[in-house]
Design an enzyme around this catalytic site. Structure first.
Site, PDB file in Angstrom:
ATOM      1  N   CYS A 194       0.701  -1.329   0.250  1.00 24.48           N
ATOM      2  CA  CYS A 194      -0.186   0.087   0.076  1.00 24.48           C
ATOM      3  C   CYS A 194       1.153   1.410  -0.252  1.00 24.48           C
ATOM      4  O   CYS A 194       0.425   2.307  -0.859  1.00 24.48           O
ATOM      5  CB  CYS A 194      -1.017  -0.223   1.367  1.00 24.48           C
ATOM      6  SG  CYS A 194      -1.689  -1.154   1.356  1.00 24.48           S
ATOM      7  N   VAL A 209       0.778   4.229  -2.631  1.00 24.20           N
ATOM      8  CA  VAL A 209       0.357   5.612  -1.919  1.00 24.20           C
ATOM      9  C   VAL A 209       0.882   6.869  -2.346  1.00 24.20           C
ATOM     10  O   VAL A 209       0.322   8.027  -2.954  1.00 24.20           O
ATOM     11  CB  VAL A 209      -0.210   5.643  -0.470  1.00 24.20           C
ATOM     12  CG1 VAL A 209      -0.773   7.579   0.029  1.00 24.20           C
ATOM     13  CG2 VAL A 209      -1.070   4.811   0.143  1.00 24.20           C
TER      14      VAL A 209
HETATM   15  S1  SF4 Z   1      -0.552  -2.562   4.650  1.00 24.44           S
HETATM   16 FE1  SF4 Z   1      -1.277  -2.380   2.456  1.00 24.44          FE
HETATM   17  S2  SF4 Z   1      -0.014  -4.341   1.306  1.00 24.44           S
HETATM   18 FE2  SF4 Z   1       0.391  -4.077   4.018  1.00 24.44          FE
HETATM   19  S3  SF4 Z   1      -0.360  -6.021   4.692  1.00 24.44           S
HETATM   20 FE3  SF4 Z   1      -1.552  -4.218   5.100  1.00 24.44          FE
HETATM   21  S4  SF4 Z   1      -2.869  -4.525   3.135  1.00 24.44           S
HETATM   22 FE4  SF4 Z   1      -0.955  -5.977   3.175  1.00 24.44          FE
END
Ligand code: SF4
Length: 523
Positions: free
Chosen positions: A153, A157
């Site tokens: 993520c 982002v």
């Molecule tokens: S922060 Fe995003 S990429 Fe990391 S484990 Fe959680 S959902 Fe998955």
């Protein structure tokens, strides 16, 4: 305390000892400020009611126990299926620790995967520096032939550009120009682990073939490509190899992590084992066609295979149960020109025999099921073939197209015609469903064990036993080595289902002289 070196006890017997029980009671009284038992019971009862279910289903902005994982988890599994290939995730270290431990707990195996450990500074200035160092270190330490890169993520982002970063890492000499580095953006705030697998596979297919299409000719290598999708039953890779070999079909299983996730304990650690070779991937456009084993989740792959490889992807379903395995094998036979051999016809006959033997115990038994979209279609189809009923079907990561397919499928069977389909719902919704319209059994991954506990807490007559099929299964050992596809998979699933039904019957009729009229030796 009752724990001593002479008599080491595990948590279950240990915490039942008086000193631990007293300590926990004191802790509750002094620090927890909880409600009295009557209030707790009252609220618990309310959470099992129709009124609560309605409120629960009105919930919009909160997910509780989502029944899916995030995209990069799927991309890591995909990367593990290629020869001497290291999965590399551009993003936070904690995410990768989660992916690795998730797979460790399911497969009971070490799982090689690195992250470039982006932290606060990278979130502000971008993660290119992390990627330079990360790729260089990963290559120096783990010596892979290829590195497959996806994202968490955090990288998504801030909009990090994998193509540019990897290109710059090569230009500036951090890794050699010719090191294969397929990549895929896998933003976790959309899709799920199955989308991540699809994205990574498409990324690999694109990387290895898009610039080398001039000399490719559909059908020139005489093979059929099989693309598994997000698949955690290792037996499913093996059964595909076996069925193709028995048919004498030339094939490529494009992505196969069944060796690296099942290495023997012989004193040698293998970071890489088995897997589809890069040469096989590069040759894949020359196949006669590509069959997608989980077509619903392989949307991007399908588009690429049709658009770039110019393959006519046949419209098959997941080869699960009798009918859809027949369909799959007949399609392979049609494309390859090879007969379905006697060995597979016999195997089919054995499955039919087993279904006939067990149908008295399975006919009319009702199930509530959840999991990934293709698997749920296959499972529903097989439950129909067994004469079972289905009350609820829940796919957090389903979509409108999948719902339509499922609606069409459930209409075909008398036992499934009234099944409720829930898309985008979670396991807290599922809990409400099984409390308010009780099935005989649930089928799902390990997480529903807490729903079973809750249903039992309401009273024995409300208990909904869990049958563990799916991913992840953390609390039972080695089930991932089994097979759910093909006739062999039908046999495993049927055995699992019928024996759980019989075990429950034994449980319900075990009281000596009272209910043991059903506690029979022969079934
Ligand atoms: S922060 Fe995003 S990429 Fe990391 S484990 Fe959680 S959902 Fe998955």
């Amino acid at each position: 305390m009752s724990q001593s070196v002479e008599d080491i006890k595990a948590g279950f017997p240990l915490f039942g000892d008086k000193d631990y029980q007293d300590m926990m009671a004191r802790k509750r009284e002094m620090f927890e400020e909880g409600h009295d038992a009557e209030k707790v019971k009252e609220v618990f009862e309310w959470t099992t009611s129709e009124e609560y279910k309605e409120l629960n289903f009105a919930r919009k902005t909160l997910t509780i126990n989502p029944a899916k994982a995030c995209q990069p988890l799927g991309s890591v599994l995909c990367a593990l299926g290629f020869e001497n290939t290291l999965p590399y995730v551009h993003g936070s270290q904690g995410c990768v620790a989660y992916f690795r431990s998730y797979f460790n707990r399911h497969f009971k195996e070490p799982v090689a995967c690195v992250s470039d450990s982006m932290t606060e500074d990278a979130a502000v200035f971008g993660g290119q520096k992390n990627m330079f160092d990360g790729l260089q270190n990963a290559l120096a330490l783990y010596k892979p032939d290829a590195i497959m890169v996806s994202t968490t993520c955090m990288a998504e982002v801030i909009g990090d550009d994998l193509n540019a970063f990897i290109g710059n890492a090569k230009k500036e000499g951090y890794i050699p120009e010719d090191l294969p580095t397929p990549f895929a953006h896998t933003p976790s705030f959309v899709g799920s682990h199955v989308t991540g697998w699809d994205n990574m596979f498409e990324g690999a297919a694109r990387y290895f073939t898009i610039k080398e299409m001039e000399d490719k000719e559909v059908g020139s290598n005489g093979k059929i490509n099989l693309v598994p999708g997000f698949e955690t039953y290792l037996g499913n890779y093996r059964v595909m190899h076996r069925m193709m070999q028995e048919m004498g079909v030339d094939y490529s299983l494009l992505c196969d992590p069944s060796e690296v996730l099942d290495t023997p304990a012989d004193g040698e650690y293998r970071m890489y084992a088995g897997g589809t070779s890069i040469a096989e991937m590069k040759d894949a456009p020359n196949a006669k066609t590509t069959i997608l084993l989980q077509p619903d989740q392989l949307v991007k792959t399908k588009k690429f295979v049709e658009g770039t490889w110019k393959h006519e992807v046949p419209a098959t379903s997941i080869p699960m149960g009798l009918d859809w395995t027949d369909e799959f094998l007949m399609k392979v036979s049609e494309i390859s020109g090879k007969e379905i051999p006697e060995s597979l016809a016999k195997e089919r006959g054995r499955l039919v025999d087993m279904m006939t033997d067990s149908h008295t115990w399975l006919h009319g038994v009702s199930f509530s099921i959840y999991g990934d979209p293709d698997y749920l279609l296959g499972l529903t189809k097989f439950l129909q073939e067994l004469g079972c009923e289905v009350k609820h079907i829940l796919a957090n990561n389903g979509n409108k197209r999948w719902r339509k397919k499922m609606e069409k499928l459930i209409a075909e069977g008398p036992g499934t015609a009234n099944a409720e389909i829930h898309v985008g719902k979670d396991l807290w919704h599922f809990r409400s469903l099984v409390f308010t319209n009780k099935p005989d059994f649930m089928i799902g991954n390990s997480y529903a064990k807490f729903i079973q506990r809750d249903t039992k807490a309401k009273g024995d007559e409300f208990e909904v036993p869990l049958i563990r099929l799916g991913f992840p299964i953390f609390d039972r050992h080695h089930l991932h080595r089994n097979t759910t596809l093909g006739y062999e998979g039908g046999m495993y699933m049927l055995t699992t289902l019928v024996n759980t039904v019989l075990e429950k019957l034994d449980d319900d009729t075990r009281q000596m002289g009272k209910t043991d009229y059903g506690h029979d030796l022969v079934r």
